[in-house]
Write a protein that holds these residues in place. Structure first.
Motif, short mmCIF file in Angstrom:
data_model
loop_
_atom_site.label_atom_id
_atom_site.label_comp_id
_atom_site.label_asym_id
_atom_site.label_seq_id
_atom_site.Cartn_x
_atom_site.Cartn_y
_atom_site.Cartn_z
N LYS A 27 0.85 -1.18 0.00
CA LYS A 27 0.00 0.00 0.00
C LYS A 27 0.89 1.23 0.00
O LYS A 27 1.91 1.26 0.68
N CYS A 82 2.96 -3.37 3.56
CA CYS A 82 1.98 -3.04 4.60
C CYS A 82 1.45 -4.34 5.20
O CYS A 82 1.27 -5.34 4.50
N THR A 98 -1.57 -6.05 7.62
CA THR A 98 -2.93 -5.80 8.06
C THR A 98 -3.48 -6.96 8.88
O THR A 98 -3.00 -8.09 8.78
N ASN A 142 -5.23 -1.73 8.74
CA ASN A 142 -3.79 -1.49 8.69
C ASN A 142 -3.19 -1.51 10.09
O ASN A 142 -3.70 -0.87 11.01
#
Length: 216
Positions: free
Chosen positions: A39, A44, A46, A51
């Motif tokens: 991202k 990233c 999650t 997030n």
């Protein structure tokens, strides 16, 4: 252990700096319940679509950023604000002096706390109504130019803050004044710094960045 994202593998393999640190940090993050993706052009991590953390290769270090870092207990006092006005995110930095290996137990504990925060549904209380202290050069133009003043005040608080931070980031007053003039057309059209003429932000997933940009 989470499934590695091939895009992240390629990105880290081609990193020009802090490649070993990024690989070590990634291994720790993958050894959790987090899912890996890309991202905003960065790896990233999650949990259930929310997030939690992100990896960065900065000029002087590698870093792990926690999206809700301001809510974390930080018993070791090592979480830093990415910017002066950062309300939510906090990051840990790693370089030759502070290697990932020596910090691994602490980092793992911090990652687990970040995951638990996400699971709990905890939210950062953003103080969006605080007065925005504009740099003197913007204040001067607002006082002298009614058209500019009306357009600037019609912008969302986030766009106003973006201009204030970017313009105020210049060290010299003449440079700040020059930046204001450069952004004038954007502001008069109600656009933010990163907005395309299409109305979408360059950072917005549906905008591919191919649209013609307003001149700065």
């Amino acid at each position: 252990m989470s499934e590695p994202d091939p895009k992240v593998t390629a990105q880290i393999d081609s990193a020009k700096r802090w490649r070993d640190e990024l690989r070590a940090l990634r291994a720790i993050l993958l050894d959790t319940e987090l899912s890996e993706t890309v991202k905003w052009r960065n790896p990233c991590y999650t949990y259930d679509g929310g997030n939690v953390a992100m990896l960065y290769a900065l000029k002087d270090c590698a870093a792990v950023s926690f999206f809700k870092g301001s809510l974390m207990s930080d018993p070791n006092g090592i979480l830093l604000k990415p910017g002066e006005n950062s309300q939510a995110s906090r990051w840990m930095k790693f370089d030759e002096g502070q290697g990932v290996g020596q910090m691994e137990p602490i980092l793992r504990a911090y990652v687990e706390e970040a995951i638990e925060l996400q699971k709990s549904g905890a939210k950062v209380d953003f103080k969006r109504d605080e007065p925005l202290e504009l740099v003197p050069e913007i204040q001067a133009v607002l006082a002298a130019d009614p058209e500019f003043k009306a357009a600037f005040e019609a912008l969302t608080r986030g766009r106003q803050r973006g201009y204030n931070l970017t313009i105020g980031g210049a060290k010299q007053s003449k440079t700040r004044t020059s930046r204001i003039e450069g952004y004038r057309d954007r502001i008069l059209q109600g656009k933010g710094i990163h907005d395309c003429i299409c109305g979408l932000s360059k950072r917005f997933p549906r905008c591919d960045g191919s649209h013609k940009q307003l001149k700065t």
